[in-house]
Design an enzyme around this catalytic site. Sequence first.
Site, PDB file in Angstrom:
ATOM      1  N   HIS A  17       0.844  -1.209   0.000  1.00 42.03           N
ATOM      2  CA  HIS A  17       0.000   0.000   0.000  1.00 42.03           C
ATOM      3  C   HIS A  17       0.876   1.257   0.000  1.00 42.03           C
ATOM      4  O   HIS A  17       0.583   2.227  -0.692  1.00 42.03           O
ATOM      5  CB  HIS A  17      -0.908   0.009   1.240  1.00 42.03           C
ATOM      6  CG  HIS A  17      -1.894  -1.121   1.256  1.00 42.03           C
ATOM      7  ND1 HIS A  17      -3.247  -0.934   1.146  1.00 42.03           N
ATOM      8  CD2 HIS A  17      -1.709  -2.463   1.333  1.00 42.03           C
ATOM      9  CE1 HIS A  17      -3.866  -2.107   1.163  1.00 42.03           C
ATOM     10  NE2 HIS A  17      -2.949  -3.054   1.284  1.00 42.03           N
ATOM     11  N   ASP A 117      -6.396   5.506   1.873  1.00 45.77           N
ATOM     12  CA  ASP A 117      -6.385   4.117   1.422  1.00 45.77           C
ATOM     13  C   ASP A 117      -7.800   3.555   1.482  1.00 45.77           C
ATOM     14  O   ASP A 117      -8.544   3.828   2.432  1.00 45.77           O
ATOM     15  CB  ASP A 117      -5.455   3.314   2.345  1.00 45.77           C
ATOM     16  CG  ASP A 117      -5.084   1.968   1.756  1.00 45.77           C
ATOM     17  OD1 ASP A 117      -6.006   1.168   1.501  1.00 45.77           O
ATOM     18  OD2 ASP A 117      -3.892   1.720   1.539  1.00 45.77           O
TER      19      ASP A 117
HETATM   20  C1  UDX Z   1      -0.730  -7.230  -0.984  1.00 48.64           C
HETATM   21  C2  UDX Z   1      -1.751  -7.541  -2.109  1.00 48.64           C
HETATM   22  O1  UDX Z   1      -1.636  -8.771  -2.679  1.00 48.64           O
HETATM   23  C3  UDX Z   1      -1.757  -6.442  -3.109  1.00 48.64           C
HETATM   24  O2  UDX Z   1      -2.449  -6.774  -4.273  1.00 48.64           O
HETATM   25  C4  UDX Z   1      -2.332  -5.277  -2.419  1.00 48.64           C
HETATM   26  O3  UDX Z   1      -2.614  -4.257  -3.291  1.00 48.64           O
HETATM   27  C5  UDX Z   1      -1.355  -4.891  -1.320  1.00 48.64           C
HETATM   28  O4  UDX Z   1      -1.170  -5.992  -0.423  1.00 48.64           O
HETATM   29  P1  UDX Z   1       1.990  -7.590  -1.251  1.00 48.64           P
HETATM   30  O5  UDX Z   1       2.035  -8.948  -0.679  1.00 48.64           O
HETATM   31  O6  UDX Z   1       2.781  -6.567  -0.595  1.00 48.64           O
HETATM   32  O7  UDX Z   1       0.542  -6.976  -1.441  1.00 48.64           O
HETATM   33  O8  UDX Z   1       2.394  -7.744  -2.803  1.00 48.64           O
HETATM   34  P2  UDX Z   1       2.536  -6.687  -3.940  1.00 48.64           P
HETATM   35  O9  UDX Z   1       1.298  -5.909  -4.166  1.00 48.64           O
HETATM   36  O10 UDX Z   1       3.052  -7.421  -5.097  1.00 48.64           O
HETATM   37  O11 UDX Z   1       3.641  -5.661  -3.392  1.00 48.64           O
HETATM   38  C6  UDX Z   1       4.909  -6.041  -3.009  1.00 48.64           C
HETATM   39  C7  UDX Z   1       5.866  -4.939  -3.367  1.00 48.64           C
HETATM   40  O12 UDX Z   1       7.104  -5.216  -2.718  1.00 48.64           O
HETATM   41  C8  UDX Z   1       6.142  -4.839  -4.850  1.00 48.64           C
HETATM   42  O13 UDX Z   1       6.088  -3.497  -5.252  1.00 48.64           O
HETATM   43  C9  UDX Z   1       7.562  -5.380  -5.008  1.00 48.64           C
HETATM   44  O14 UDX Z   1       8.317  -4.720  -5.996  1.00 48.64           O
HETATM   45  C10 UDX Z   1       8.170  -5.155  -3.657  1.00 48.64           C
HETATM   46  N1  UDX Z   1       9.146  -6.215  -3.356  1.00 48.64           N
HETATM   47  C11 UDX Z   1       8.760  -7.471  -3.035  1.00 48.64           C
HETATM   48  C12 UDX Z   1      10.483  -5.888  -3.401  1.00 48.64           C
HETATM   49  O15 UDX Z   1      10.860  -4.738  -3.713  1.00 48.64           O
HETATM   50  N2  UDX Z   1      11.390  -6.849  -3.098  1.00 48.64           N
HETATM   51  C13 UDX Z   1      11.052  -8.118  -2.746  1.00 48.64           C
HETATM   52  O16 UDX Z   1      11.946  -8.926  -2.476  1.00 48.64           O
HETATM   53  C14 UDX Z   1       9.676  -8.443  -2.707  1.00 48.64           C
END
Ligand code: UDX
Length: 471
Positions: A17, A117
Amino acid sequence: MDQQPHVLILPFPAQGHIKPMVGLAALLCHTGRIHVTFLNTDHNHSRLTHLQALSTLFPTLHFKSISDGLPTDHPRTLQFFPELISSIKSVTKPLFRELLADSSRKSERPVTCVIADGIMSFAIDVAKELGVRVIAFRTFSACCLWSYFCLPNLIQEGQLPVGAADEDMDMMVAGVPGMEGLLRRRDLPRICRIQLNDPLFQFFLVETQAMTRASALILNTFDDLEASILSHLAPLFSKIYTIGPLNALMRSRIGDGVPRSLSTFSNLWEADNSCMAWLDSQPLGSVVYVSFGSLAIMTRGFFMELWHGLVNSGKRFLWAIRRDTLSDAKGEQAIPVELQEGTKERGLLVDWAPQEEVLAHPSTGGFLTHSGWNSTLESIVAGVPMICWPQIGDQQINSRWVSEVWRIGLDIKDTCDRSTVETMIRTLMKDGREEIMMSMDRIAKLARDCVGQGGSSYHNLDMLIEDIGKI
Ligand code: UDX
């Protein structure tokens, strides 16, 4: 008094978020005419040590923090989500009211607009009560959001919850207009598998409806990707600004003004950049990048199945696996020799990767992902096809659209064993690649076009900036 608009941005305190909302803050401040106060929880504020550097790049961007009401040493992981949301409601809400009221009474530059949010609806109510305009920002895909709006309908028809022992999870779901013949029970958002009176289910049900009390909605998606579903959402809001993929829009609008990605600033974990040198030494398109985002947890059993599948595929892999991923890590067992050897030969494990850079690296050829919405969009922007192993929230439905609608990946939800992982990696990295890459290239181009001048997201951001400017 200074008449420049002042936006207060309030993200839910989680990585997925914070990151897109920091992106939006930067885009608004890049105009030089809009002031933004970005409000994190005290806990996250102390972890986001690089965030202040953004104020140097964007002088109208300021950071503040507020208590989430939990003790400092509280883990705040997914298992404790109900505690977090209840504490936010009882502690953060009155603090937020005080902060916003003080801004009107005492500040030289009062807040003129709140961007809250979509799961922090208390901020919508407080802002309205104090006469401040409020816009909701939902970090989900439009397809998932629309399915949330259809939950009351599904309940009424007796279709929820799903997942009882003898239930056919492949049965099609009726009651989500626009997804007929597409959505199986197993593709419904994860909360559809819990009891209807569970506080978590009730939380999402209530928060979704509450969003419509905002004067408009911002979504991190783009029209060409989700037009059919956006048309179902449109009647519920007076305006929807689709301004995604935000990471690509930033690159298009700010260009060299910021580093390649904003992740450096908005990461709750420190990225291990050593994996970039490792990627440099791998052949073109040969590496599967593996990450399950910031919230997912798994048992040691699943972890080992995945690891075996990765090694048995014979492909190279880079696996970003957070230290707190394992839900039952106690009593560590020895790692089988074949995993140690296979990983030494072809793999690399890091705690947290610079994901956008990894996906953009020419050695990266596939992404084994949990289908979080940020990750899905980042993969689309980088043109990297996916294997989806969804866990929670919106991920079940995102992965269905990735595989069946956009056809840019393979969905292995609910079937994660070593042989499936091995077969799917081989399919994605070789045999089944051609058709998926054709779709991927097409959709990646649509993503690039929408953030360029004349594109829909580019235009919608201009509209948002203009509307925020009407004080
Ligand atoms: C969850 C939901 O699945 C998502 O759709 C919602 O909008 C927010 O909560 P999350 O598990 O954090 O999200 O996944 P994601 O939405 O993919 O966000 C993760 C973020 O962390 C991405 O921007 C990714 O680039 C970043 N990340 C992840 C890193 O920079 N490094 C890592 O090793 C893993």
